[in-house]
Design an enzyme around this catalytic site. Sequence first.
Site, PDB file in Angstrom:
ATOM      1  N   SER A  40       2.597   0.442  -8.421  1.00  0.00           N
ATOM      2  CA  SER A  40       2.846  -0.708  -7.553  1.00  0.00           C
ATOM      3  C   SER A  40       2.467  -1.945  -8.345  1.00  0.00           C
ATOM      4  O   SER A  40       1.296  -2.277  -8.476  1.00  0.00           O
ATOM      5  CB  SER A  40       2.000  -0.592  -6.275  1.00  0.00           C
ATOM      6  OG  SER A  40       2.089  -1.773  -5.516  1.00  0.00           O
ATOM      7  N   HIS A 149       1.968   5.085  -3.512  1.00  0.00           N
ATOM      8  CA  HIS A 149       1.098   6.055  -4.187  1.00  0.00           C
ATOM      9  C   HIS A 149       1.080   7.419  -3.512  1.00  0.00           C
ATOM     10  O   HIS A 149       0.494   8.363  -4.039  1.00  0.00           O
ATOM     11  CB  HIS A 149      -0.332   5.521  -4.259  1.00  0.00           C
ATOM     12  CG  HIS A 149      -0.492   4.374  -5.207  1.00  0.00           C
ATOM     13  ND1 HIS A 149      -1.636   3.623  -5.286  1.00  0.00           N
ATOM     14  CD2 HIS A 149       0.369   3.851  -6.127  1.00  0.00           C
ATOM     15  CE1 HIS A 149      -1.474   2.686  -6.212  1.00  0.00           C
ATOM     16  NE2 HIS A 149      -0.275   2.810  -6.725  1.00  0.00           N
ATOM     17  N   GLU A 158      -3.840   1.766   0.194  1.00  0.00           N
ATOM     18  CA  GLU A 158      -5.184   2.309   0.017  1.00  0.00           C
ATOM     19  C   GLU A 158      -6.036   2.051   1.261  1.00  0.00           C
ATOM     20  O   GLU A 158      -6.044   0.936   1.785  1.00  0.00           O
ATOM     21  CB  GLU A 158      -5.883   1.672  -1.189  1.00  0.00           C
ATOM     22  CG  GLU A 158      -5.249   1.969  -2.529  1.00  0.00           C
ATOM     23  CD  GLU A 158      -6.000   1.268  -3.653  1.00  0.00           C
ATOM     24  OE1 GLU A 158      -7.143   1.659  -3.939  1.00  0.00           O
ATOM     25  OE2 GLU A 158      -5.436   0.327  -4.231  1.00  0.00           O
ATOM     26  N   GLU A 193      -4.001   8.038  -6.693  1.00  0.00           N
ATOM     27  CA  GLU A 193      -5.289   7.489  -7.082  1.00  0.00           C
ATOM     28  C   GLU A 193      -6.461   8.360  -6.647  1.00  0.00           C
ATOM     29  O   GLU A 193      -7.606   7.897  -6.598  1.00  0.00           O
ATOM     30  CB  GLU A 193      -5.435   6.067  -6.541  1.00  0.00           C
ATOM     31  CG  GLU A 193      -4.436   5.113  -7.186  1.00  0.00           C
ATOM     32  CD  GLU A 193      -4.687   3.666  -6.833  1.00  0.00           C
ATOM     33  OE1 GLU A 193      -5.293   3.403  -5.771  1.00  0.00           O
ATOM     34  OE2 GLU A 193      -4.271   2.793  -7.615  1.00  0.00           O
ATOM     35  N   ASP A 225      -5.933  -1.899   0.936  1.00  0.00           N
ATOM     36  CA  ASP A 225      -4.945  -2.562   0.090  1.00  0.00           C
ATOM     37  C   ASP A 225      -3.612  -2.354   0.774  1.00  0.00           C
ATOM     38  O   ASP A 225      -3.063  -1.245   0.764  1.00  0.00           O
ATOM     39  CB  ASP A 225      -4.940  -1.961  -1.317  1.00  0.00           C
ATOM     40  CG  ASP A 225      -3.824  -2.529  -2.188  1.00  0.00           C
ATOM     41  OD1 ASP A 225      -3.157  -3.495  -1.758  1.00  0.00           O
ATOM     42  OD2 ASP A 225      -3.608  -2.002  -3.293  1.00  0.00           O
ATOM     43  N   GLU A 266      -6.434  -6.545   0.914  1.00  0.00           N
ATOM     44  CA  GLU A 266      -5.795  -6.905  -0.352  1.00  0.00           C
ATOM     45  C   GLU A 266      -4.286  -6.988  -0.158  1.00  0.00           C
ATOM     46  O   GLU A 266      -3.692  -6.152   0.513  1.00  0.00           O
ATOM     47  CB  GLU A 266      -6.144  -5.854  -1.405  1.00  0.00           C
ATOM     48  CG  GLU A 266      -5.532  -6.081  -2.776  1.00  0.00           C
ATOM     49  CD  GLU A 266      -5.834  -4.936  -3.717  1.00  0.00           C
ATOM     50  OE1 GLU A 266      -5.005  -4.684  -4.621  1.00  0.00           O
ATOM     51  OE2 GLU A 266      -6.884  -4.273  -3.548  1.00  0.00           O
ATOM     52  N   ASP A 293      -3.736  -9.759  -5.445  1.00  0.00           N
ATOM     53  CA  ASP A 293      -3.463  -8.843  -6.560  1.00  0.00           C
ATOM     54  C   ASP A 293      -2.075  -9.133  -7.115  1.00  0.00           C
ATOM     55  O   ASP A 293      -1.937  -9.838  -8.110  1.00  0.00           O
ATOM     56  CB  ASP A 293      -3.594  -7.399  -6.103  1.00  0.00           C
ATOM     57  CG  ASP A 293      -3.216  -6.393  -7.189  1.00  0.00           C
ATOM     58  OD1 ASP A 293      -3.233  -6.768  -8.380  1.00  0.00           O
ATOM     59  OD2 ASP A 293      -2.899  -5.244  -6.872  1.00  0.00           O
ATOM     60  N   LYS A 318      -7.233  -6.883 -13.057  1.00  0.00           N
ATOM     61  CA  LYS A 318      -6.717  -5.717 -13.766  1.00  0.00           C
ATOM     62  C   LYS A 318      -6.318  -6.167 -15.173  1.00  0.00           C
ATOM     63  O   LYS A 318      -5.303  -6.851 -15.327  1.00  0.00           O
ATOM     64  CB  LYS A 318      -5.489  -5.141 -13.058  1.00  0.00           C
ATOM     65  CG  LYS A 318      -5.730  -4.621 -11.648  1.00  0.00           C
ATOM     66  CD  LYS A 318      -4.391  -4.249 -10.998  1.00  0.00           C
ATOM     67  CE  LYS A 318      -4.558  -3.608  -9.642  1.00  0.00           C
ATOM     68  NZ  LYS A 318      -3.247  -3.405  -8.969  1.00  0.00           N
ATOM     69  N   HIS A 346      -8.958  -0.332 -11.508  1.00  0.00           N
ATOM     70  CA  HIS A 346      -8.184   0.608 -12.310  1.00  0.00           C
ATOM     71  C   HIS A 346      -6.711   0.476 -11.943  1.00  0.00           C
ATOM     72  O   HIS A 346      -6.304  -0.442 -11.236  1.00  0.00           O
ATOM     73  CB  HIS A 346      -8.684   2.033 -12.034  1.00  0.00           C
ATOM     74  CG  HIS A 346      -8.374   2.482 -10.628  1.00  0.00           C
ATOM     75  ND1 HIS A 346      -8.232   3.800 -10.267  1.00  0.00           N
ATOM     76  CD2 HIS A 346      -8.159   1.771  -9.482  1.00  0.00           C
ATOM     77  CE1 HIS A 346      -7.955   3.895  -8.986  1.00  0.00           C
ATOM     78  NE2 HIS A 346      -7.910   2.674  -8.490  1.00  0.00           N
ATOM     79  N   LYS A 369     -12.774  -1.007  -7.903  1.00  0.00           N
ATOM     80  CA  LYS A 369     -11.878   0.030  -7.417  1.00  0.00           C
ATOM     81  C   LYS A 369     -11.617   0.991  -8.577  1.00  0.00           C
ATOM     82  O   LYS A 369     -11.009   0.598  -9.569  1.00  0.00           O
ATOM     83  CB  LYS A 369     -10.565  -0.580  -6.919  1.00  0.00           C
ATOM     84  CG  LYS A 369     -10.696  -1.384  -5.640  1.00  0.00           C
ATOM     85  CD  LYS A 369      -9.415  -2.127  -5.309  1.00  0.00           C
ATOM     86  CE  LYS A 369      -8.229  -1.187  -5.132  1.00  0.00           C
ATOM     87  NZ  LYS A 369      -6.995  -1.914  -4.779  1.00  0.00           N
TER      88      LYS A 369
END
Length: 393
Positions: A40, A149, A158, A193, A225, A266, A293, A318, A346, A369
């Site tokens: 993503s 994910h 998430e 993840e 997230d 997020e 993000d 990131k 990550h 994270k």
Amino acid sequence: MRIDFVSARSILDTRGRATVETTLSAGMFSATASVPSGKSTGSHEACELRDADGSVASAVANVNGEIAQAFRDCDFASADEVDALLIALDGTPEKSRLGANALLAVSIAATRLFAQVEEIPLWRAIAARGGFTATAPRLYINMMNGGVHAGFKLPFQEYLLVIEGKTSDALPIAREAFAKLGERLGSVSMGDEGGYAPTFDTLEKPFELLAGLVQEFPHTSIAIDAAASELYRDGAYHLLGKPYSAEELSALYRELVERFSLYSIEDPFDEESADDFSRLTALLGEKILIIGDDLTVTNPARIKEAAERKEINAVLIKPNQIGTVREAIQAVQATYAEDFVAVASHRSGETDDTFIADFAYGIGAHGIKAGGLAQPERLAKYERLLEIEHEAS
């Protein structure tokens, strides 16, 4: 320091996709780094160079060829000088010529190499380089995966448990909570993840499960997230088959915050929906963290722009979104200049490289994270945080 050996190769990440590993040597010192890959991704991220067949052969060739050649006649005084050369060599804002994956693998290895030469831990070298106060980050544990994910079994990408305190106190709580959630879910698949990937018919069910854990374990709270860019199409956000306008989604977030005391959200909206970010931050920013993000992509200029528009009050960092450690540090500095907090992260395609743990501690991140507790590549980051705690004591 003269870097007398440069070598890169292709390795596989946790999703079985190719990524870049690089080794640098200077005399008796040697350091290796491998870089993660996102699934993503924000459209404004630095360019991961990937060939048509999905390989990273061109990125590897760029390290072994042009970058290695450029290093032969250089005597570097610092890791910043290495990164400056890498940025100049590539010559593009988005690192599209040599590839952000090629550059970052070299950049992280060089950061490690200089820390070895200076005989200091990596996290301490990062703190000194950026002028940061190193501290232990909160753990953002990925409990359940959804979105891209996990095949959109759950709408949000998430569902996280945020745990306060030093790692040696927080990680045992994380392990017990993760195991209890697994028992309650039964046999379910795992997401990219390392979190559980169940299927529910209602939006509330994942939050109800996590709320039960929050009641059992002190100093914990819930975060998400949303990765809303992945939910947005045809002018609406689609959650469990139902379209939501930005106003309706904002009302949903407010309800979730009030009912489940969310700690942070997020990417609540599409990366191009700046006004919606601003409205939500005005509505909820005094209560929770609104983290950028895809909106900010570890880019100092975009962080400053988001601050000017009051779109967020926290930034996800990131390093592979920007391409070098130097620029990631500059993004953290820009974050702190706005009195925002930083959460280090990550990516969905990880390796056993633990750089992000040292980075998070070194920058004094508000949180980290590093994924769920079901993959060794994620666990390595948490174990490294334990080692750092011992080194810093």
